[in-house]
Design an enzyme around this catalytic site. Structure first.
Site, PDB file in Angstrom:
ATOM      1  N   GLY A   1       2.307  -6.116   6.977  1.00 37.26           N
ATOM      2  CA  GLY A   1       1.189  -6.693   6.241  1.00 37.26           C
ATOM      3  C   GLY A   1       0.014  -6.942   7.166  1.00 37.26           C
ATOM      4  O   GLY A   1      -0.113  -6.303   8.219  1.00 37.26           O
ATOM      5  N   SER A   2      -0.822  -7.884   6.785  1.00 35.72           N
ATOM      6  CA  SER A   2      -2.072  -8.084   7.514  1.00 35.72           C
ATOM      7  C   SER A   2      -1.854  -8.872   8.806  1.00 35.72           C
ATOM      8  O   SER A   2      -0.863  -9.604   8.956  1.00 35.72           O
ATOM      9  CB  SER A   2      -3.057  -8.839   6.622  1.00 35.72           C
ATOM     10  OG  SER A   2      -2.537 -10.115   6.342  1.00 35.72           O
TER      11      SER A   2
ATOM     12  N   ASN B   1       0.806  -1.240   0.000  1.00 39.84           N
ATOM     13  CA  ASN B   1       0.000   0.000   0.000  1.00 39.84           C
ATOM     14  C   ASN B   1       0.830   1.276   0.000  1.00 39.84           C
ATOM     15  O   ASN B   1       0.430   2.276  -0.589  1.00 39.84           O
ATOM     16  CB  ASN B   1      -1.008  -0.024   1.156  1.00 39.84           C
ATOM     17  CG  ASN B   1      -0.366  -0.118   2.509  1.00 39.84           C
ATOM     18  OD1 ASN B   1       0.702  -0.703   2.667  1.00 39.84           O
ATOM     19  ND2 ASN B   1      -1.005   0.451   3.503  1.00 39.84           N
TER      20      ASN B   1
ATOM     21  N   GLU C   1     -10.581  -4.316  10.307  1.00 41.93           N
ATOM     22  CA  GLU C   1     -10.015  -3.370   9.341  1.00 41.93           C
ATOM     23  C   GLU C   1     -10.783  -3.420   8.015  1.00 41.93           C
ATOM     24  O   GLU C   1     -11.001  -4.499   7.460  1.00 41.93           O
ATOM     25  CB  GLU C   1      -8.545  -3.741   9.109  1.00 41.93           C
ATOM     26  CG  GLU C   1      -7.780  -2.693   8.340  1.00 41.93           C
ATOM     27  CD  GLU C   1      -6.298  -3.062   8.183  1.00 41.93           C
ATOM     28  OE1 GLU C   1      -5.990  -4.223   7.862  1.00 41.93           O
ATOM     29  OE2 GLU C   1      -5.465  -2.162   8.375  1.00 41.93           O
TER      30      GLU C   1
ATOM     31  N   CYS D   1      -2.435   1.830   6.520  1.00 39.49           N
ATOM     32  CA  CYS D   1      -2.523   1.145   7.810  1.00 39.49           C
ATOM     33  C   CYS D   1      -3.066   2.105   8.859  1.00 39.49           C
ATOM     34  O   CYS D   1      -3.740   1.689   9.793  1.00 39.49           O
ATOM     35  CB  CYS D   1      -1.178   0.585   8.224  1.00 39.49           C
ATOM     36  SG  CYS D   1       0.113   1.816   8.264  1.00 39.49           S
TER      37      CYS D   1
ATOM     38  N   GLU E   1       4.500  -5.424  11.714  1.00 34.01           N
ATOM     39  CA  GLU E   1       3.756  -4.160  11.608  1.00 34.01           C
ATOM     40  C   GLU E   1       2.465  -4.479  10.872  1.00 34.01           C
ATOM     41  O   GLU E   1       2.473  -4.734   9.659  1.00 34.01           O
ATOM     42  CB  GLU E   1       4.579  -3.127  10.847  1.00 34.01           C
ATOM     43  CG  GLU E   1       5.917  -2.885  11.507  1.00 34.01           C
ATOM     44  CD  GLU E   1       6.376  -1.443  11.450  1.00 34.01           C
ATOM     45  OE1 GLU E   1       6.151  -0.799  10.429  1.00 34.01           O
ATOM     46  OE2 GLU E   1       6.947  -0.974  12.443  1.00 34.01           O
ATOM     47  N   LEU E   2       1.370  -4.502  11.613  1.00 37.98           N
ATOM     48  CA  LEU E   2       0.123  -5.062  11.088  1.00 37.98           C
ATOM     49  C   LEU E   2      -0.951  -3.988  10.954  1.00 37.98           C
ATOM     50  O   LEU E   2      -0.675  -2.807  11.054  1.00 37.98           O
ATOM     51  CB  LEU E   2      -0.327  -6.202  12.013  1.00 37.98           C
ATOM     52  CG  LEU E   2       0.770  -7.229  12.358  1.00 37.98           C
ATOM     53  CD1 LEU E   2       0.273  -8.263  13.346  1.00 37.98           C
ATOM     54  CD2 LEU E   2       1.303  -7.895  11.092  1.00 37.98           C
TER      55      LEU E   2
ATOM     56  N   PRO F   1       9.130  -8.015  -1.702  1.00 38.77           N
ATOM     57  CA  PRO F   1       8.036  -7.042  -1.819  1.00 38.77           C
ATOM     58  C   PRO F   1       6.721  -7.762  -2.051  1.00 38.77           C
ATOM     59  O   PRO F   1       6.708  -8.948  -2.425  1.00 38.77           O
ATOM     60  CB  PRO F   1       8.429  -6.208  -3.041  1.00 38.77           C
ATOM     61  CG  PRO F   1       9.334  -7.087  -3.843  1.00 38.77           C
ATOM     62  CD  PRO F   1      10.007  -8.019  -2.875  1.00 38.77           C
TER      63      PRO F   1
HETATM   64  P1  NAD Z   1      -0.546  -9.422   3.342  1.00 39.18           P
HETATM   65  O1  NAD Z   1      -0.436  -9.918   4.741  1.00 39.18           O
HETATM   66  O2  NAD Z   1      -1.536 -10.034   2.441  1.00 39.18           O
HETATM   67  O3  NAD Z   1       0.876  -9.555   2.602  1.00 39.18           O
HETATM   68  C1  NAD Z   1       2.061  -8.973   3.104  1.00 39.18           C
HETATM   69  C2  NAD Z   1       3.263  -9.725   2.563  1.00 39.18           C
HETATM   70  O4  NAD Z   1       3.294 -11.059   3.107  1.00 39.18           O
HETATM   71  C3  NAD Z   1       3.276  -9.887   1.050  1.00 39.18           C
HETATM   72  O5  NAD Z   1       4.580  -9.666   0.580  1.00 39.18           O
HETATM   73  C4  NAD Z   1       2.858 -11.350   0.869  1.00 39.18           C
HETATM   74  O6  NAD Z   1       3.298 -11.926  -0.329  1.00 39.18           O
HETATM   75  C5  NAD Z   1       3.507 -11.997   2.073  1.00 39.18           C
HETATM   76  N1  NAD Z   1       2.937 -13.281   2.509  1.00 39.18           N
HETATM   77  C6  NAD Z   1       1.665 -13.716   2.360  1.00 39.18           C
HETATM   78  N2  NAD Z   1       1.516 -14.932   2.954  1.00 39.18           N
HETATM   79  C7  NAD Z   1       2.721 -15.255   3.481  1.00 39.18           C
HETATM   80  C8  NAD Z   1       3.206 -16.375   4.224  1.00 39.18           C
HETATM   81  N3  NAD Z   1       2.411 -17.402   4.556  1.00 39.18           N
HETATM   82  N4  NAD Z   1       4.493 -16.384   4.620  1.00 39.18           N
HETATM   83  C9  NAD Z   1       5.313 -15.333   4.323  1.00 39.18           C
HETATM   84  N5  NAD Z   1       4.916 -14.262   3.633  1.00 39.18           N
HETATM   85  C10 NAD Z   1       3.631 -14.209   3.204  1.00 39.18           C
HETATM   86  O7  NAD Z   1      -0.777  -7.863   3.473  1.00 39.18           O
HETATM   87  P2  NAD Z   1      -0.974  -6.772   2.314  1.00 39.18           P
HETATM   88  O8  NAD Z   1      -2.316  -6.944   1.682  1.00 39.18           O
HETATM   89  O9  NAD Z   1       0.222  -6.747   1.441  1.00 39.18           O
HETATM   90  O10 NAD Z   1      -0.955  -5.429   3.156  1.00 39.18           O
HETATM   91  C11 NAD Z   1      -2.088  -4.855   3.756  1.00 39.18           C
HETATM   92  C12 NAD Z   1      -1.998  -4.967   5.261  1.00 39.18           C
HETATM   93  O11 NAD Z   1      -0.773  -4.411   5.710  1.00 39.18           O
HETATM   94  C13 NAD Z   1      -3.088  -4.176   5.970  1.00 39.18           C
HETATM   95  O12 NAD Z   1      -3.592  -4.946   7.039  1.00 39.18           O
HETATM   96  C14 NAD Z   1      -2.344  -2.944   6.497  1.00 39.18           C
HETATM   97  O13 NAD Z   1      -2.941  -2.356   7.615  1.00 39.18           O
HETATM   98  C15 NAD Z   1      -1.017  -3.538   6.822  1.00 39.18           C
HETATM   99  N6  NAD Z   1       0.014  -2.511   6.864  1.00 39.18           N
HETATM  100  C16 NAD Z   1       0.552  -2.188   8.075  1.00 39.18           C
HETATM  101  C17 NAD Z   1       1.503  -1.188   8.171  1.00 39.18           C
HETATM  102  C18 NAD Z   1       2.108  -0.803   9.476  1.00 39.18           C
HETATM  103  O14 NAD Z   1       3.068  -0.056   9.473  1.00 39.18           O
HETATM  104  N7  NAD Z   1       1.589  -1.239  10.612  1.00 39.18           N
HETATM  105  C19 NAD Z   1       1.928  -0.520   6.999  1.00 39.18           C
HETATM  106  C20 NAD Z   1       1.361  -0.872   5.778  1.00 39.18           C
HETATM  107  C21 NAD Z   1       0.405  -1.886   5.730  1.00 39.18           C
END
Ligand code: NAD
Length: 457
Positions: free
Chosen positions: A207-208, A133, A360, A263, A229-230, A157
């Site tokens: 990520g999530s 994002n 979220e 986020c 960082e979720l 990434p």
């Molecule tokens: P996501 O969890 O779907 O993916 C994040 C990353 O994890 C991707 O690179 C993905 O390929 C990888 N991934 C997926 N499954 C995996 C596994 N089993 N093992 C290892 N890696 C795996 O999240 P997203 O859709 O990319 O991002 C959105 C989320 O990120 C939202 O919840 C948002 O709030 C959060 N976010 C948090 C912050 C923060 O600073 N707290 C910043 C930006 C985004």
């Protein structure tokens, strides 16, 4: 060879097919990084800084094409892509300015021939698994301090921002960072899983919550530094002493910027009953004025939803809120295709039985709830398993400080929202994560303090 198709979320068109990594190439990158890391750590800090300065110059020189790449693969409006790249520059400057004092050895004792010194060593080889994002922000928040501190970085990434990930890596290589020290691993979750199987010294994930859980389970029993960082469900409380229109305009931006895919987007709004109706009217008016459309257009504010599956999450939250009696004031449905579109959506009359106020949304959807006063607002703000950011709008600083001191969140805002500063730690509490990036602590995070006990013979 495995391939990663890249689609433009605004049109659905296939825009690239990238060679992707697999378990064997991930293992090879790990072995190369392990072999190269010690020499990188032994490179004088001044030389590592020069590489990051050249990287900064590369970002400045190619800013427009980098912005276009990001907009095409994520659907982020082009002005916001430029904002992100311009916003990266002070972050780079902050890291460059702070890294020396943070890494300097500290003599903490010197008496009768006995000295005690703390030295900050790099962790070694670290994994950075990243979100799409704000790919420049969340990628560089880890990559730059990690490299400056002498680590090698294996960067995965998001599959939704892989071209941007490759561009970050290319610019670092062009700036002089050895390819083995900074590797980009292309692919989806399976490549992340393969990366976690390597004996890395640290895992830094953005990520999530669902993936963060999987990652922490995958590392269970391994004594590896882990940062997560979720997501969040970030609340703001609007007190009765503010101008409702000014607050509404600020919070509409906080909720809808980047199409609500931040986020720290404002995800829940509580408004004092005395100004509730005026606030809601101004908020809806502001949201109805936001231009949705082609992310490449200069006047677009609402872009595409980057991940198609998120459309179902948004639809489900809307249906649940309507079924439980919320009042739909704007939007509420997908936009016409092709591509992934969702109308900016505003509900009033919401409550905490609704998913919209609990989980979220990560899209342009917001609920506004009326409250009787401060006590109720604080109780509702804390009625969540997340804790990334929270805000209060009031003229009274003492009141804001009193309320925000009671709210469980990593960052708190008085009369502002959706804001990140390189000078302050970025972290979540509860299910919003563990660890932090940014600030001097976010450089220290990539080091291990080694204790030296030194007695002169
Ligand atoms: P996501 O969890 O779907 O993916 C994040 C990353 O994890 C991707 O690179 C993905 O390929 C990888 N991934 C997926 N499954 C995996 C596994 N089993 N093992 C290892 N890696 C795996 O999240 P997203 O859709 O990319 O991002 C959105 C989320 O990120 C939202 O919840 C948002 O709030 C959060 N976010 C948090 C912050 C923060 O600073 N707290 C910043 C930006 C985004």
């Amino acid at each position: 060879m495995t391939q990663l198709p890249v689609h433009d979320p605004a049109t659905g068109a296939l825009i690239a097919t990238l060679p992707a990594d697999d378990a064997a190439s991930v293992a090879a990158c790990y072995a190369a990084a392990r072999a190269a890391q010690a020499a990188w750590a032994a490179t004088p800090l001044a030389d590592r800084k020069v590489c990051i300065e050249r990287f900064r110059a590369g970002v400045v020189g190619q800013l427009e094409s980098l912005a276009v790449t990001m907009t095409r693969e994520t659907g982020k409006p082009i002005r916001m892509s430029r904002n992100e790249l311009n916003g990266l520059l002070p972050r780079i400057d902050f890291f460059l300015g702070m890294v020396e004092p943070v890494l300097a050895p500290e003599q903490v004792f010197d008496e009768s021939g006995m000295r005690e010194v703390i030295q900050h060593e790099p962790l070694g080889v670290v994994a950075n698994i990243s979100a799409w994002n704000y790919p420049w922000f969340v990628g560089c928040n880890v990559i730059l301090p990690a490299l400056l501190a002498g680590n090698a970085v294996l960067y995965k990434p998001s599959e939704y921002a892989a071209q941007t990930g490759l561009a970050i890596t290319r610019l670092l290589h062009e700036a002089g960072v050895p390819p083995a020290v900074m590797a980009c691993l292309v692919g989806a979750g399976a490549v992340g899983t393969a990366l976690l199987e390597q004996p890395v010294d640290g895992v830094f994930f953005t990520g999530s919550h669902a993936t963060g859980r999987r990652i922490s389970q995958a590392l269970a029993g391994r004594f590896v530094k882990l940062q997560l960082e979720l997501g969040g469900k970030d609340p703001t409380y609007v007190c009765e002493d503010v101008d409702p229109r000014t607050a509404a305009e600020s919070l509409a931006d906080g909720a809808m910027y980047n199409t609500g895919q931040s986020c720290c987007s404002v995800e829940r709004i509580y408004v004092h009953e005395k100004i509730h109706d005026a606030f809601v009217a101004a908020f809806v008016n502001t949201v109805k004025g936001l231009r949705r459309g082609d992310p490449m257009r200069e006047d677009t504010y609402i872009g595409a939803i980057t991940r198609a599956p998120q459309l179902e999450v948004l639809e489900a939250q809307v249906a649940d809120a309507r079924a439980k009696g919320a009042t739909l004031l704007a939007g509420g449905a997908r936009g016409a295709g092709p591509g992934n579109w969702f109308e900016p959506t505003v509900f009033s009359g919401v409550d905490h039985r609704m998913e919209l106020m609990r989980e979220e949304s990560f899209g342009p959807v917001i609920g506004i709830q009326k409250v009787a006063g401060d006590e109720e607002a604080v109780r509702l703000m804390n009625d969540t398993r997340y804790g990334l950011t929270a805000g209060v709008y009031t003229r009274d600083e003492a009141r804001a400080r009193r309320l925000l001191a009671q709210v469980h969140a990593g960052s708190v805002y008085w009369n502002c929202c959706d804001r990140v500063s390189p000078r302050l730690p970025w972290s979540g509490v509860g299910d919003s994560g563990i660890g932090l990036t940014l600030s001097s602590y976010g450089i220290q995070a990539f080091t291990r303090p080694k204790a030296w006990h030194l007695r002169a013979a």
